[in-house]
Design an enzyme around this catalytic site. Structure first.
Site, mmCIF file in Angstrom:
data_model
loop_
_atom_site.group_PDB
_atom_site.id
_atom_site.type_symbol
_atom_site.label_atom_id
_atom_site.label_comp_id
_atom_site.label_asym_id
_atom_site.label_seq_id
_atom_site.Cartn_x
_atom_site.Cartn_y
_atom_site.Cartn_z
ATOM 1 N N VAL A 1 0.648 -1.419 -0.002
ATOM 2 C CA VAL A 1 -0.056 0.133 -0.079
ATOM 3 C C VAL A 1 0.643 1.288 0.000
ATOM 4 O O VAL A 1 0.527 2.125 -0.819
ATOM 5 C CB VAL A 1 -1.070 -0.138 1.159
ATOM 6 C CG1 VAL A 1 -1.599 1.346 1.243
ATOM 7 C CG2 VAL A 1 -1.919 -1.114 1.037
ATOM 8 N N PHE B 1 -8.663 1.035 -1.000
ATOM 9 C CA PHE B 1 -9.641 -0.024 -1.614
ATOM 10 C C PHE B 1 -8.720 -0.652 -2.866
ATOM 11 O O PHE B 1 -9.405 -1.737 -3.529
ATOM 12 C CB PHE B 1 -10.729 0.418 -2.211
ATOM 13 C CG PHE B 1 -11.497 1.132 -1.117
ATOM 14 C CD1 PHE B 1 -12.419 0.240 -0.337
ATOM 15 C CD2 PHE B 1 -11.702 2.498 -1.147
ATOM 16 C CE1 PHE B 1 -12.956 1.040 0.838
ATOM 17 C CE2 PHE B 1 -12.417 3.094 0.030
ATOM 18 C CZ PHE B 1 -12.908 2.374 1.051
ATOM 19 N N GLU C 1 -4.275 -5.894 -4.516
ATOM 20 C CA GLU C 1 -2.961 -6.334 -5.286
ATOM 21 C C GLU C 1 -3.321 -7.156 -6.584
ATOM 22 O O GLU C 1 -4.361 -7.748 -6.808
ATOM 23 C CB GLU C 1 -2.342 -7.434 -4.324
ATOM 24 C CG GLU C 1 -1.603 -7.004 -3.040
ATOM 25 C CD GLU C 1 -1.142 -7.940 -2.144
ATOM 26 O OE1 GLU C 1 -0.628 -8.820 -2.462
ATOM 27 O OE2 GLU C 1 -1.133 -7.402 -0.804
ATOM 28 N N LYS D 1 -14.403 0.536 5.026
ATOM 29 C CA LYS D 1 -13.419 -0.456 4.843
ATOM 30 C C LYS D 1 -13.598 -1.920 5.028
ATOM 31 O O LYS D 1 -13.850 -2.854 4.346
ATOM 32 C CB LYS D 1 -12.088 0.107 5.326
ATOM 33 C CG LYS D 1 -10.739 -0.961 4.839
ATOM 34 C CD LYS D 1 -10.551 -0.942 3.377
ATOM 35 C CE LYS D 1 -9.533 -2.221 3.054
ATOM 36 N NZ LYS D 1 -9.311 -2.417 1.524
ATOM 37 N N ASN E 1 -14.986 -5.073 2.632
ATOM 38 C CA ASN E 1 -13.968 -6.308 2.570
ATOM 39 C C ASN E 1 -14.762 -7.398 3.075
ATOM 40 O O ASN E 1 -14.798 -8.572 2.423
ATOM 41 C CB ASN E 1 -12.746 -6.131 3.339
ATOM 42 C CG ASN E 1 -11.538 -5.622 2.555
ATOM 43 O OD1 ASN E 1 -11.705 -5.096 1.567
ATOM 44 N ND2 ASN E 1 -10.538 -5.569 2.868
ATOM 45 N N LEU F 1 -17.896 -14.243 -7.077
ATOM 46 C CA LEU F 1 -18.769 -15.283 -6.903
ATOM 47 C C LEU F 1 -18.025 -16.422 -7.617
ATOM 48 O O LEU F 1 -18.607 -17.357 -7.994
ATOM 49 C CB LEU F 1 -20.212 -14.913 -7.722
ATOM 50 C CG LEU F 1 -20.928 -14.047 -7.275
ATOM 51 C CD1 LEU F 1 -22.403 -13.897 -7.909
ATOM 52 C CD2 LEU F 1 -21.724 -14.669 -5.898
ATOM 53 N N CYS G 1 -5.403 -9.140 3.466
ATOM 54 C CA CYS G 1 -6.572 -8.430 3.795
ATOM 55 C C CYS G 1 -7.980 -9.114 4.286
ATOM 56 O O CYS G 1 -8.350 -8.820 5.399
ATOM 57 C CB CYS G 1 -7.001 -7.560 2.605
ATOM 58 S SG CYS G 1 -5.500 -6.388 2.361
ATOM 59 N N LYS H 1 -3.190 -14.812 -4.800
ATOM 60 C CA LYS H 1 -4.136 -14.787 -6.033
ATOM 61 C C LYS H 1 -3.113 -14.296 -7.216
ATOM 62 O O LYS H 1 -2.227 -14.421 -6.718
ATOM 63 C CB LYS H 1 -5.115 -13.705 -5.900
ATOM 64 C CG LYS H 1 -4.504 -12.385 -5.495
ATOM 65 C CD LYS H 1 -5.855 -11.363 -5.725
ATOM 66 C CE LYS H 1 -5.340 -10.017 -5.659
ATOM 67 N NZ LYS H 1 -6.456 -8.728 -5.741
ATOM 68 N N ARG I 1 1.105 -14.166 1.784
ATOM 69 C CA ARG I 1 0.545 -14.130 2.965
ATOM 70 C C ARG I 1 -0.852 -14.733 3.418
ATOM 71 O O ARG I 1 -1.615 -14.466 2.370
ATOM 72 C CB ARG I 1 0.809 -12.534 3.434
ATOM 73 C CG ARG I 1 1.916 -11.962 3.903
ATOM 74 C CD ARG I 1 2.008 -10.480 4.152
ATOM 75 N NE ARG I 1 1.407 -9.713 3.243
ATOM 76 C CZ ARG I 1 1.363 -8.403 3.313
ATOM 77 N NH1 ARG I 1 1.776 -7.874 4.315
ATOM 78 N NH2 ARG I 1 1.085 -7.634 2.182
HETATM 79 N N1 LIG Z 1 -2.091 -5.276 0.549
HETATM 80 C C1 LIG Z 1 -3.275 -4.793 0.304
HETATM 81 O O1 LIG Z 1 -4.012 -5.170 -0.832
HETATM 82 C C2 LIG Z 1 -4.099 -3.860 0.999
HETATM 83 C C3 LIG Z 1 -5.023 -3.129 0.692
HETATM 84 C C4 LIG Z 1 -5.783 -2.160 1.039
HETATM 85 C C5 LIG Z 1 -5.282 -1.957 2.577
HETATM 86 N N2 LIG Z 1 -4.299 -2.512 2.993
HETATM 87 C C6 LIG Z 1 -4.127 -2.439 4.513
HETATM 88 O O2 LIG Z 1 -2.832 -1.470 4.423
HETATM 89 C C7 LIG Z 1 -2.060 -1.513 5.630
HETATM 90 C C8 LIG Z 1 -0.528 -2.024 4.941
HETATM 91 O O3 LIG Z 1 -0.774 -3.140 4.169
HETATM 92 P P1 LIG Z 1 0.267 -3.565 3.399
HETATM 93 O O4 LIG Z 1 -0.142 -5.107 2.386
HETATM 94 O O5 LIG Z 1 1.177 -2.679 2.271
HETATM 95 O O6 LIG Z 1 1.471 -4.476 4.317
HETATM 96 P P2 LIG Z 1 3.292 -4.751 4.246
HETATM 97 O O7 LIG Z 1 3.291 -5.651 5.329
HETATM 98 O O8 LIG Z 1 3.356 -4.937 2.676
HETATM 99 O O9 LIG Z 1 3.886 -3.208 4.386
HETATM 100 C C9 LIG Z 1 3.999 -2.550 5.874
HETATM 101 C C10 LIG Z 1 5.196 -1.997 5.778
HETATM 102 O O10 LIG Z 1 5.240 -1.229 6.926
HETATM 103 C C11 LIG Z 1 6.680 -1.207 7.586
HETATM 104 N N3 LIG Z 1 6.669 -0.903 8.933
HETATM 105 C C12 LIG Z 1 5.971 -1.531 9.980
HETATM 106 N N4 LIG Z 1 6.387 -0.944 11.352
HETATM 107 C C13 LIG Z 1 6.619 0.203 10.751
HETATM 108 C C14 LIG Z 1 6.932 1.498 11.496
HETATM 109 N N5 LIG Z 1 6.774 1.389 12.836
HETATM 110 N N6 LIG Z 1 7.685 2.433 10.854
HETATM 111 C C15 LIG Z 1 7.889 2.391 9.558
HETATM 112 N N7 LIG Z 1 7.563 1.366 8.784
HETATM 113 C C16 LIG Z 1 7.004 0.281 9.477
HETATM 114 C C17 LIG Z 1 6.854 -2.483 7.312
HETATM 115 O O11 LIG Z 1 8.347 -2.802 7.223
HETATM 116 C C18 LIG Z 1 6.582 -2.927 5.783
HETATM 117 O O12 LIG Z 1 7.322 -2.463 4.915
HETATM 118 C C19 LIG Z 1 -2.570 -2.926 6.339
HETATM 119 O O13 LIG Z 1 -3.310 -2.350 7.075
HETATM 120 C C20 LIG Z 1 -3.454 -3.558 5.172
HETATM 121 O O14 LIG Z 1 -4.473 -4.076 6.144
HETATM 122 C C21 LIG Z 1 -3.630 -3.673 2.311
#
Ligand SMILES: NC(=O)c1ccc[n+]([C@@H]2O[C@H](COP(=O)([O-])OP(=O)(O)OC[C@H]3O[C@@H](n4cnc5c(N)ncnc54)[C@H](O)[C@@H]3O)[C@@H](O)[C@H]2O)c1
Length: 460
Positions: free
Chosen positions: A11, A153, A156, A223, A227, A269, A279, A339, A346
């Site tokens: 994100v 929203f 990936e 959100k 989901n 579906l 997520c 996917k 994960r």
């Molecule tokens: N991946 C998706 O498709 C998606 C979509 C929408 C929302 N989200 C939400 O967005 C958030 C991030 O998801 P993601 O998939 O990008 O996770 P991710 O694990 O890929 O990325 C998180 C990043 O944050 C860094 N991090 C952790 N603690 C930290 C800190 N204290 N200071 C600085 N950096 C720090 C980690 O090293 C990592 O690089 C989550 O809450 C997730 O639910 C994810």
């Protein structure tokens, strides 16, 4: 505007890259110094379609920079996007410790007032706690921290496209000036004033996406509610697939007809191995947990979760039905990512299938277009192959676990010749039963007819 992005995962990087492409000055930071070093040297640590192109373009234009020093990023920016992970705790609640750590850093490192934007997915009421934490940790009473919830929203696999061409942008705010600042940040995206990496010529015409201004609690709830609803749809299709198998109907025929009703819609579906990823499973759990804490028993979501967990068991029942004894048999797994079009493993159902096959003593060979190195770090006991034909050579069963187009487009005649036994157990309903029959495969899928090979027919 000068923006900071804290957390350079899926994100954070997409947010930083797209907002830089939209003309803002973006500085990105992460607790993982190796990740920052990689980004500084022009490497992209994750696979996401178009992301490398956008990051390269904004690196060249100087719109984006990276630092391992969060204080520098915080001080250099007017608005800060928090994009850190919010993984599940054992009780299903979201672990918000990374958000709390970032709040402390922002409050202690800031030298001027900031707009703090919560983009990570968090349970309702986190924004209000975040505001309290920011003032509690702050040493300077002259500074103000306005908190905004701006749920993300993106999906990936199509994350860059989703960010630059959103269906809607939700901003939960406490005052008009925060809403105005958020509109300013998103203005180039709303007005499509950016070089689009997805559409070479012109972006498809369409109405401007609505920017919905809500309360912080509503934005956070939107959100989780979205989901969880999508997860519910997937579990519905999966339960339907089980019924189809028992009464001899075809789940594709049923869901296709259902989806033509605009009140239902055809997306989400697809019957199969169920949902995984960072997520859906955790957001569903967190929403059930939140509902419980306010005295609402969200039974329908618990059922969706239960149905999803059973998908792997249902898949393994098919494996046992087909193979009888698994121990000592060579099994090929096509797909490791949760996917298609991502390298993210994960909570991937494919890895759980691999784990269970290993536990039963199978000789597991696997392939994936992008996710091998991530899977290898978790399950080193599997034999990995870049070339899918090497993975399935001499296999007694082929298990399809991720819906990559590359697998759909395999030369299935060649597959038939390479395998020790023509047996496919399709966890994503990727192949056509008719084609599998033509090639004399024994073919299992979800909610559709079982195809028996001529040998199996003869043995009946
Ligand atoms: N991946 C998706 O498709 C998606 C979509 C929408 C929302 N989200 C939400 O967005 C958030 C991030 O998801 P993601 O998939 O990008 O996770 P991710 O694990 O890929 O990325 C998180 C990043 O944050 C860094 N991090 C952790 N603690 C930290 C800190 N204290 N200071 C600085 N950096 C720090 C980690 O090293 C990592 O690089 C989550 O809450 C997730 O639910 C994810």
């Amino acid at each position: 505007m000068k923006l900071a992005v804290i957390g350079c995962g899926y994100v954070g990087l997409v947010t930083g890259a797209c907002l830089a492409e939209a003309g803002h000055d973006v500085v990105c930071t992460d607790i993982d110094a190796d990740r920052i070093a990689q980004l500084q040297s022009g490497n992209v640590p994750i696979y996401e379609h178009h992301l490398d192109k956008v990051l390269e373009s904004v690196r060249r234009s100087g719109q984006i920079s990276y630092t391992a020093d969060a204080g520098d990023a915080i001080r250099a920016s007017e608005a800060i996007f928090i994009c850190v992970g919010t993984p599940p705790k054992d009780n299903g609640d979201a672990d918000l410790s990374a958000i709390d750590n970032v709040a402390r850093q922002i409050a202690t490192e800031a030298r001027s007032s900031k707009l703090v934007i919560e983009k990570s997915t968090v349970p309702a009421r986190t924004g209000l706690e975040l505001r309290r934490a920011l003032s509690a940790y702050s040493r300077n009473s002259g500074l103000t921290f306005r908190v905004v919830s701006n749920p993300e929203f993106l999906r990936e696999g199509t994350a860059v496209e989703d960010f630059l061409h959103p269906d809607r942008i939700v901003v939960g705010v406490e005052d008009d000036s925060s809403a105005a600042q958020m509109r300013e940040i998103y203005r180039p995206i709303l007005e499509r004033k950016f070089r689009c990496p997805v559409h070479e010529d012109a972006c498809p015409a369409g109405p401007e996406a609505p920017l919905l201004v809500t309360t912080i609690n509503s934005a956070e709830l939107i959100k989780h509610a979205s989901n969880s609803f999508l997860a519910l749809k997937i579990s519905y299709a999966n339960a339907l697939a089980d019924i189809c198998e028992r009464i001899g109907a075809d789940v594709h025929e049923v869901t296709h007809a259902m989806g033509l009703d605009p009140r239902i819609g055809g997306q989400f579906l697809q019957a199969g191995l169920g949902f995984g990823g960072f997520c859906f499973p955790k957001d569903l759990q967190a929403f059930v947990h939140l509902a419980g804490t306010v005295g609402v028993d969200f039974e329908i979501l618990k059922a969706a979760e239960r149905v999803n967990k059973q998908r792997i068991d249902r898949f393994l029942e098919k494996v046992h039905q087909a193979l009888w004894v698994v121990k000592g048999k060579r099994v090929a797994i096509l797909g490791l990512a949760f996917k298609a079009n991502t390298d993210d493993v994960r909570f991937s159902p494919a890895l759980e299938v691999a784990r269970r096959m290993l536990a039963e003593g199978a000789d597991v060979h696997a392939t994936d277009p992008e996710a091998i190195s991530r899977a290898e770090a978790i399950l080193p006991q599997v034999a990995y192959h870049r070339d899918p034909y090497d993975a399935l050579r001499d296999a007694e069963a082929l298990l399809i676990c991720t819906e990559w187009d590359e697998f759909r487009q395999l030369d299935w005649e060649r597959v038939a010749k390479l395998m020790a036994r023509r047996l496919v157990i399709d966890g994503r309903n990727l192949c056509s039963p008719a084609r599998m029959r033509e090639l004399d495969f024994e073919y299992f899928s979800f909610g559709r007819e079982l195809v028996r090979s001529s040998r199996m027919e003869a043995a009946r």
